[in-house]
Design a protein around this motif. Structure first.
Motif, PDB file in Angstrom:
ATOM      1  N   TYR A 101       0.385  -0.908   0.110  1.00 56.35           N
ATOM      2  CA  TYR A 101      -0.317  -0.512   0.063  1.00 56.35           C
ATOM      3  C   TYR A 101       0.826   1.389   0.388  1.00 56.35           C
ATOM      4  CZ  TYR A 101      -3.875   3.002   1.660  1.00 56.35           C
ATOM      5  OH  TYR A 101      -4.630   3.889   1.546  1.00 56.35           O
ATOM      6  N   MET A 102       2.108   0.882   0.498  1.00 59.89           N
ATOM      7  CA  MET A 102       2.712   2.407   0.883  1.00 59.89           C
ATOM      8  C   MET A 102       3.502   2.466  -0.057  1.00 59.89           C
ATOM      9  SD  MET A 102       5.584   3.005   4.032  1.00 59.89           S
ATOM     10  CE  MET A 102       5.597   1.307   5.072  1.00 59.89           C
ATOM     11  N   LYS A 103       4.275   1.310  -0.565  1.00 63.69           N
ATOM     12  CA  LYS A 103       4.705   1.779  -2.438  1.00 63.69           C
ATOM     13  C   LYS A 103       4.408   2.317  -3.251  1.00 63.69           C
ATOM     14  CE  LYS A 103       7.685  -1.706  -5.381  1.00 63.69           C
ATOM     15  NZ  LYS A 103       8.184  -2.589  -5.605  1.00 63.69           N
ATOM     16  N   LYS A 104       2.891   1.293  -3.488  1.00 61.39           N
ATOM     17  CA  LYS A 104       1.943   2.013  -4.846  1.00 61.39           C
ATOM     18  C   LYS A 104       1.694   3.447  -4.717  1.00 61.39           C
ATOM     19  CE  LYS A 104      -3.243   0.966  -6.087  1.00 61.39           C
ATOM     20  NZ  LYS A 104      -4.185   0.698  -5.905  1.00 61.39           N
ATOM     21  N   ARG A 105       1.278   4.069  -3.384  1.00 59.23           N
ATOM     22  CA  ARG A 105       1.138   5.708  -2.908  1.00 59.23           C
ATOM     23  C   ARG A 105       2.764   5.949  -3.290  1.00 59.23           C
ATOM     24  NH1 ARG A 105      -2.735   2.578  -1.984  1.00 59.23           N
ATOM     25  NH2 ARG A 105      -4.799   3.669  -2.296  1.00 59.23           N
ATOM     26  N   LYS A 106       3.758   5.495  -3.354  1.00 60.70           N
ATOM     27  CA  LYS A 106       5.546   5.900  -3.438  1.00 60.70           C
ATOM     28  C   LYS A 106       5.430   6.832  -2.463  1.00 60.70           C
ATOM     29  CE  LYS A 106       4.655   5.421  -8.125  1.00 60.70           C
ATOM     30  NZ  LYS A 106       5.077   6.465  -9.335  1.00 60.70           N
ATOM     31  N   ILE A 107       4.515   6.469  -0.855  1.00 56.64           N
ATOM     32  CA  ILE A 107       5.171   7.275   0.342  1.00 56.64           C
ATOM     33  C   ILE A 107       6.962   5.779   0.803  1.00 56.64           C
ATOM     34  CG2 ILE A 107       4.289   7.582   2.914  1.00 56.64           C
ATOM     35  CD1 ILE A 107       2.993   9.362   0.022  1.00 56.64           C
ATOM     36  N   TYR A 108       7.373   7.089   1.041  1.00 55.58           N
ATOM     37  CA  TYR A 108       8.392   6.161   1.572  1.00 55.58           C
ATOM     38  C   TYR A 108       8.495   5.568   3.291  1.00 55.58           C
ATOM     39  CZ  TYR A 108      10.798   7.709  -2.699  1.00 55.58           C
ATOM     40  OH  TYR A 108      11.699   7.744  -3.189  1.00 55.58           O
ATOM     41  N   GLU A 134      -2.559  10.989   4.732  1.00 58.83           N
ATOM     42  CA  GLU A 134      -2.691  12.164   4.004  1.00 58.83           C
ATOM     43  C   GLU A 134      -0.795  12.439   3.871  1.00 58.83           C
ATOM     44  OE1 GLU A 134      -0.852  14.462   8.098  1.00 58.83           O
ATOM     45  OE2 GLU A 134      -2.634  13.245   8.995  1.00 58.83           O
ATOM     46  N   LEU A 135      -0.254  11.469   3.376  1.00 56.38           N
ATOM     47  CA  LEU A 135       0.908  12.057   2.661  1.00 56.38           C
ATOM     48  C   LEU A 135       0.755  11.878   1.680  1.00 56.38           C
ATOM     49  CD1 LEU A 135       3.810  10.012   4.804  1.00 56.38           C
ATOM     50  CD2 LEU A 135       3.698  12.627   5.237  1.00 56.38           C
ATOM     51  N   TYR A 136       0.282  10.464   1.377  1.00 53.35           N
ATOM     52  CA  TYR A 136       0.258  10.903  -0.609  1.00 53.35           C
ATOM     53  C   TYR A 136      -0.752  12.057  -1.155  1.00 53.35           C
ATOM     54  CZ  TYR A 136      -2.246   8.280  -4.756  1.00 53.35           C
ATOM     55  OH  TYR A 136      -2.900   8.161  -6.302  1.00 53.35           O
ATOM     56  N   ALA A 137      -2.826  12.518  -0.047  1.00 52.69           N
ATOM     57  CA  ALA A 137      -2.766  13.894   0.117  1.00 52.69           C
ATOM     58  C   ALA A 137      -2.499  15.007  -0.292  1.00 52.69           C
ATOM     59  CB  ALA A 137      -4.335  13.281   0.731  1.00 52.69           C
ATOM     60  N   GLN A 138      -1.534  14.834   0.812  1.00 54.14           N
ATOM     61  CA  GLN A 138      -0.811  16.247   0.333  1.00 54.14           C
ATOM     62  C   GLN A 138       0.235  16.290  -0.501  1.00 54.14           C
ATOM     63  OE1 GLN A 138       2.071  16.512   3.869  1.00 54.14           O
ATOM     64  NE2 GLN A 138       3.125  17.737   3.578  1.00 54.14           N
ATOM     65  N   ASP A 139       1.425  15.510  -0.720  1.00 52.90           N
ATOM     66  CA  ASP A 139       1.624  15.178  -2.129  1.00 52.90           C
ATOM     67  C   ASP A 139       1.497  15.586  -3.546  1.00 52.90           C
ATOM     68  OD1 ASP A 139       3.835  14.170  -0.477  1.00 52.90           O
ATOM     69  OD2 ASP A 139       3.781  12.200  -1.256  1.00 52.90           O
ATOM     70  N   HIS A 140       0.419  15.171  -3.399  1.00 51.75           N
ATOM     71  CA  HIS A 140      -0.939  15.595  -4.755  1.00 51.75           C
ATOM     72  C   HIS A 140      -1.286  16.936  -4.995  1.00 51.75           C
ATOM     73  CE1 HIS A 140      -0.240  11.245  -5.704  1.00 51.75           C
ATOM     74  NE2 HIS A 140      -1.105  11.636  -6.773  1.00 51.75           N
ATOM     75  N   LYS A 141      -1.520  17.415  -3.605  1.00 44.87           N
ATOM     76  CA  LYS A 141      -2.239  18.895  -3.289  1.00 44.87           C
ATOM     77  C   LYS A 141      -0.577  19.769  -3.997  1.00 44.87           C
ATOM     78  CE  LYS A 141      -3.789  21.894   0.149  1.00 44.87           C
ATOM     79  NZ  LYS A 141      -4.080  22.285   0.670  1.00 44.87           N
ATOM     80  N   GLU A 142      -0.217  19.675  -3.489  1.00 42.71           N
ATOM     81  CA  GLU A 142       1.556  20.258  -3.889  1.00 42.71           C
ATOM     82  C   GLU A 142       1.683  19.540  -5.322  1.00 42.71           C
ATOM     83  OE1 GLU A 142       4.779  19.018  -1.546  1.00 42.71           O
ATOM     84  OE2 GLU A 142       3.732  19.474   0.549  1.00 42.71           O
ATOM     85  N   LYS A 143       1.182  18.558  -5.994  1.00 45.90           N
ATOM     86  CA  LYS A 143       1.678  18.847  -7.908  1.00 45.90           C
ATOM     87  C   LYS A 143       0.756  19.855  -8.386  1.00 45.90           C
ATOM     88  CE  LYS A 143       4.161  14.120  -7.558  1.00 45.90           C
ATOM     89  NZ  LYS A 143       3.344  12.856  -7.505  1.00 45.90           N
TER      90      LYS A 143
END
Length: 71
Positions: free
Chosen positions: A9-16, A53-62
């Motif tokens: 799940y973490m890998k799919k969302r590219k979250i380290y 939360e990190l995934y949403a944050q990353d995509h909002k920034e993009k």
């Protein structure tokens, strides 16, 4: 969700893993050790929430970055 599924799940969302650990307030090595044995449901829910939360944050920034380039 098993530990292996949680890692995927973490890998799919590219979250380290280090980012998840940092947000949880623990060392990356501590999070890695948690994955050695099945993680409790409460901890899994916390980890999933952080990943989301990190995934949403990353995509909002993009999206914001792309929008600012258009102007």
């Amino acid at each position: 969700m098993t530990n292996q599924e949680l890692k995927q799940y973490m890998k799919k969302r590219k979250i380290y893993q280090w980012r998840v650990a940092e947000r949880l307030g623990i060392q990356e090595t501590a999070l890695s050790r948690k994955f050695r044995h099945e993680i409790g449901e409460r901890d899994k829910k916390n980890i999933i929430a952080v990943i989301d939360e990190l995934y949403a944050q990353d995509h909002k920034e993009k999206i914001e970055y792309t929008s600012s380039q258009i102007k």
